[in-house]
Structures are given as structure tokens and as C-alpha cells.
Design a protein around this motif. Structure first.
Motif, PDB file in Angstrom:
ATOM      1  N   ALA A 115      -2.227  -4.213   7.003  1.00  0.00           N
ATOM      2  CA  ALA A 115      -1.858  -5.149   8.060  1.00  0.00           C
ATOM      3  C   ALA A 115      -0.415  -5.584   7.843  1.00  0.00           C
ATOM      4  O   ALA A 115       0.073  -5.601   6.707  1.00  0.00           O
ATOM      5  CB  ALA A 115      -2.775  -6.359   8.055  1.00  0.00           C
ATOM      6  N   LEU A 140       2.414  -8.292  15.132  1.00  0.00           N
ATOM      7  CA  LEU A 140       1.310  -7.899  14.236  1.00  0.00           C
ATOM      8  C   LEU A 140       1.068  -6.401  14.333  1.00  0.00           C
ATOM      9  O   LEU A 140       1.307  -5.791  15.374  1.00  0.00           O
ATOM     10  CB  LEU A 140       0.003  -8.586  14.656  1.00  0.00           C
ATOM     11  N   SER A 142      -2.078  -3.553  12.522  1.00  0.00           N
ATOM     12  CA  SER A 142      -3.120  -3.317  11.518  1.00  0.00           C
ATOM     13  C   SER A 142      -3.637  -1.899  11.606  1.00  0.00           C
ATOM     14  O   SER A 142      -3.541  -1.248  12.654  1.00  0.00           O
ATOM     15  CB  SER A 142      -4.268  -4.315  11.675  1.00  0.00           C
TER      16      SER A 142
END
Length: 164
Positions: A115, A140, A142
Motif C-alpha cells: 500500500a 492512495l 494498494s
């Protein structure tokens, strides 16, 4: 009230397991990074996390309010990379391993990380021997391909990959 002895505190903290991360700042041309397990979520509105960095770290000067801070959560097979970034190697030597890119802030992002939290530092608070850096998340990423790498009782442990 007396505080516990430093050694007793450290021994007890060793029982508090944590994910292993490589924290980065700077750019791909001038990267700075270190290994950390002292990372946690602060709030989800706005998405914010904190990272603790020893005030004696040579990486510390590169982190300042408003600068980029990227938390790269390591995958189980990346234990060697954790040690690499915790060693006395130069920054150039540290970043010679792994595959690096950038996202919104320009900080180095480890492509193979489980992540990634790409942040801007909103505040730094000095507490005892450490700088506590608060990062507001800008982007973000992941990956579900590997399990995570944990640090518990002064050694590394692997977690299995998520199952559907």
C-alpha cells in the motif's frame, strides 16, 4: 508518579506489532527515505496519518511542514529492503534497490509496496526523542498480490495475502 525505565518501556513496546514501512520525501532525482514501524492513522476526515522519526536521523532535515511524505507499506518478500533502508548506506545506495515512481506529491513511491499513502506534511510536533509528522493523504494505491511485513518482538514476521 514515576515513569517506567526506558529499557522496560522498550521491551514492552516490542510486543506491539506494527507494519514495516519505507517513508520517503524529496523527488526521484533527490530522494530521501528511512524504515519505520511507528506509523498510524489519525483520522479519515481528512485522511491523515502520523509517522515518527528519530530527531537524530540524518533524514530528518528533508522533512518539513508542507513537504511530501510517502508511506510505502512493505510486502512480505521485502524484508531485505527494510534492512537496506535502516542501514548507514547513502540515500543513493538505498534507492538503487526497488522500482520507484511518483504520484501527486512527487515523493518516491515504491511500485512493489502493498500500500502507498502519498501525503503532504501538515504539522510536525517534537516529542522527546522524536519528530511526529502528520501527513494529509493526497493519493492512495494498494496491491493484493503479497501479504504484509510486520515487526514484532524485535523480529520480522510475514502475514498472508488477502483472500477473496
Amino acid at each position: 508518579m514515576l515513569a517506567p525505565e526506558t529499557s522496560a518501556y522498550r521491551d514492552t513496546m516490542a510486543k506491539l506489532g506494527a507494519a514495516v514501512n519505507i517513508i520517503t520525501t524529496g523527488t526521484l532525482e533527490a530522494p530521501v527515505g528511512f524504515t519505520a514501524s511507528a506509523v498510524c492513522s489519525v483520522t479519515d476526515t481528512p485522511p491523515t496519518l502520523l509517522v515518527c522519526l528519530n530527531r537524530n536521523s540524518r533524514a530528518r532535515a528533508a522533512f518539513h511542514e508542507g513537504s511530501a511524505l510517502c508511506v510505502n507499506v512493505l510486502a512480505a518478500p521485502q524484508q531485505d529492503l527494510a534492512g537496506h533502508f535502516a542501514s548507514p548506506l547513502t540515500m543513493e545506495e538505498r534507492f538503487a534497490r526497488g522500482h520507484w515512481s511518483s504520484m501527486v506529491t512527487g515523493a518516491p513511491v515504491l511500485n512493489e509496496a502493498v500500500a502507498t499513502f502519498d501525503c503532504r506534511i501538515s504539522q510536525i510536533v517534537e516529542v522527546g526523542t522524536h519528530s511526529v509528522m502528520f501527513g494529509v493523504v493526497a493519493a492512495l494505491r494498494s496491491h493484493e498480490t503479497h501479504g504484509g511485513l510486520m515487526y514484532f518482538n524485535r523480529s520480522y514476521h510475514t502475514l498472508p495475502a488477502a483472500t477473496a
